[in-house]
Motif scaffolding. Structure first.
Motif, PDB file in Angstrom:
ATOM      1  N   SER A 144       0.805  -1.219   0.000  1.00 33.90           N
ATOM      2  CA  SER A 144       0.000   0.000   0.000  1.00 33.90           C
ATOM      3  C   SER A 144       0.840   1.271   0.000  1.00 33.90           C
ATOM      4  O   SER A 144       0.304   2.361  -0.064  1.00 33.90           O
ATOM      5  CB  SER A 144      -0.920   0.012   1.229  1.00 33.90           C
ATOM      6  N   LYS A 180       3.519  -6.671 -11.406  1.00 36.00           N
ATOM      7  CA  LYS A 180       2.188  -6.576 -12.011  1.00 36.00           C
ATOM      8  C   LYS A 180       1.263  -7.624 -11.423  1.00 36.00           C
ATOM      9  O   LYS A 180       0.104  -7.327 -11.054  1.00 36.00           O
ATOM     10  CB  LYS A 180       2.302  -6.752 -13.517  1.00 36.00           C
ATOM     11  N   GLU A 181       1.745  -8.862 -11.303  1.00 32.46           N
ATOM     12  CA  GLU A 181       0.924  -9.947 -10.776  1.00 32.46           C
ATOM     13  C   GLU A 181       0.560  -9.723  -9.309  1.00 32.46           C
ATOM     14  O   GLU A 181      -0.508 -10.154  -8.854  1.00 32.46           O
ATOM     15  CB  GLU A 181       1.666 -11.274 -10.935  1.00 32.46           C
ATOM     16  N   GLU A 182       1.432  -9.056  -8.570  1.00 31.55           N
ATOM     17  CA  GLU A 182       1.189  -8.844  -7.147  1.00 31.55           C
ATOM     18  C   GLU A 182       0.452  -7.537  -6.852  1.00 31.55           C
ATOM     19  O   GLU A 182       0.223  -7.194  -5.695  1.00 31.55           O
ATOM     20  CB  GLU A 182       2.529  -8.882  -6.404  1.00 31.55           C
ATOM     21  N   GLY A 183       0.107  -6.790  -7.890  1.00 36.06           N
ATOM     22  CA  GLY A 183      -0.707  -5.599  -7.709  1.00 36.06           C
ATOM     23  C   GLY A 183       0.046  -4.321  -7.404  1.00 36.06           C
ATOM     24  O   GLY A 183      -0.574  -3.273  -7.174  1.00 36.06           O
ATOM     25  N   TYR A 184       1.374  -4.366  -7.453  1.00 39.69           N
ATOM     26  CA  TYR A 184       2.149  -3.175  -7.114  1.00 39.69           C
ATOM     27  C   TYR A 184       2.030  -2.071  -8.166  1.00 39.69           C
ATOM     28  O   TYR A 184       2.154  -0.888  -7.840  1.00 39.69           O
ATOM     29  CB  TYR A 184       3.626  -3.529  -6.923  1.00 39.69           C
ATOM     30  N   ASP A 186      -0.477  -1.043  -9.533  1.00 36.80           N
ATOM     31  CA  ASP A 186      -1.704  -0.266  -9.345  1.00 36.80           C
ATOM     32  C   ASP A 186      -1.523   0.856  -8.327  1.00 36.80           C
ATOM     33  O   ASP A 186      -2.411   1.699  -8.167  1.00 36.80           O
ATOM     34  CB  ASP A 186      -2.843  -1.182  -8.871  1.00 36.80           C
ATOM     35  N   LEU A 187      -0.388   0.864  -7.641  1.00 38.62           N
ATOM     36  CA  LEU A 187      -0.135   1.909  -6.657  1.00 38.62           C
ATOM     37  C   LEU A 187       0.072   3.252  -7.352  1.00 38.62           C
ATOM     38  O   LEU A 187       0.566   3.323  -8.470  1.00 38.62           O
ATOM     39  CB  LEU A 187       1.108   1.578  -5.823  1.00 38.62           C
ATOM     40  N   SER A 190       3.529   4.408  -9.108  1.00 40.87           N
ATOM     41  CA  SER A 190       4.378   3.222  -8.989  1.00 40.87           C
ATOM     42  C   SER A 190       5.521   3.231  -9.989  1.00 40.87           C
ATOM     43  O   SER A 190       6.660   2.887  -9.658  1.00 40.87           O
ATOM     44  CB  SER A 190       3.537   1.955  -9.168  1.00 40.87           C
TER      45      SER A 190
END
Length: 210
Positions: A144, A180-184, A186-187, A190
């Motif tokens: 986050s 990308k797969e772990e959602g980073y 989208d921060l 980023s």
């Protein structure tokens, strides 16, 4: 604030501190930035900078600590090993030493800023190396914040026995896929954070993410 006249005593001390700063810079290279400030000219205080890690230049202004010493001769003379951060987000450990004349007035400061990023990576690598195969590692990851993103990049690099700045193109692409797969990705901001931590351009990061 008007510039205070440099006395003969202060000039002699300053010349010695210049040599100390140069010696420390050579001894602690390349992981420690050594900066000498002339507090008589706070808007242009930096006299010398060795192992430039912060991107500042000779003639740049002093910091909040320098201003505090200018205003108060009773301000602590040594502030050691406090947490700091460079403008690109790298974590640092800093020490600031105020220089006084025989009358007890601050007129200069010697500051050391250690880039702890690589040391943190080495520490993590050694910790992983020493863990027995039977050990169970539990981790809670909260993607986050920008700090958690930098830490994820550091762990990726450590797993390859390297540093974020030394990742090859194929390794950067693998990193971007993992992020990308772990959602980073989208921060907020980023890509900018990743580019700064890897020491590459945002265009390179976007290209690696394709």
């Amino acid at each position: 604030m008007a510039k205070r006249k440099l006395t003969g005593e202060q000039q002699a001390i300053l010349e010695q501190v210049k040599q100390i700063a140069a010696g420390l810079g050579e001894t602690l290279a390349p992981f420690t930035e050594v900066v000498l400030h002339d507090l008589r000219t706070p808007k242009h205080s930096i006299l010398a900078i060795h192992n430039n890690l912060s991107g500042r230049q000779v003639g740049d202004p002093t910091t909040e600590l320098g201003l505090a010493r200018i205003e108060d001769d009773s301000y602590p003379q040594i502030l050691a090993n406090y947490a700091n951060r460079f403008s690109d987000g790298r974590q640092a450990k800093s020490t600031s030493i105020g220089i006084k004349d025989s009358e007890g007035h601050y007129f200069a400061a010697l500051c050391l800023n250690v880039d702890v990023t690589l040391f943190r990576s080495i520490s993590t690598l050694l910790e992983q190396f020493s863990v027995p195969n039977a050990a169970v590692i539990k981790e809670t990851l909260d993607p986050s914040t920008a700090d958690s993103l930098r830490e994820r990049i550091d762990r990726f690099a450590v797993g390859l026995a390297t540093t974020p700045q030394a990742l090859r193109t194929d390794q950067r692409r693998a990193l971007m896929q993992a992020l990308k797969e772990e959602g980073y990705l989208d921060l907020r901001r980023s890509m900018e954070t990743i580019a700064q931590h890897l020491g590459v351009s945002r265009a390179t990061v976007y290209n690696d993410a394709k």
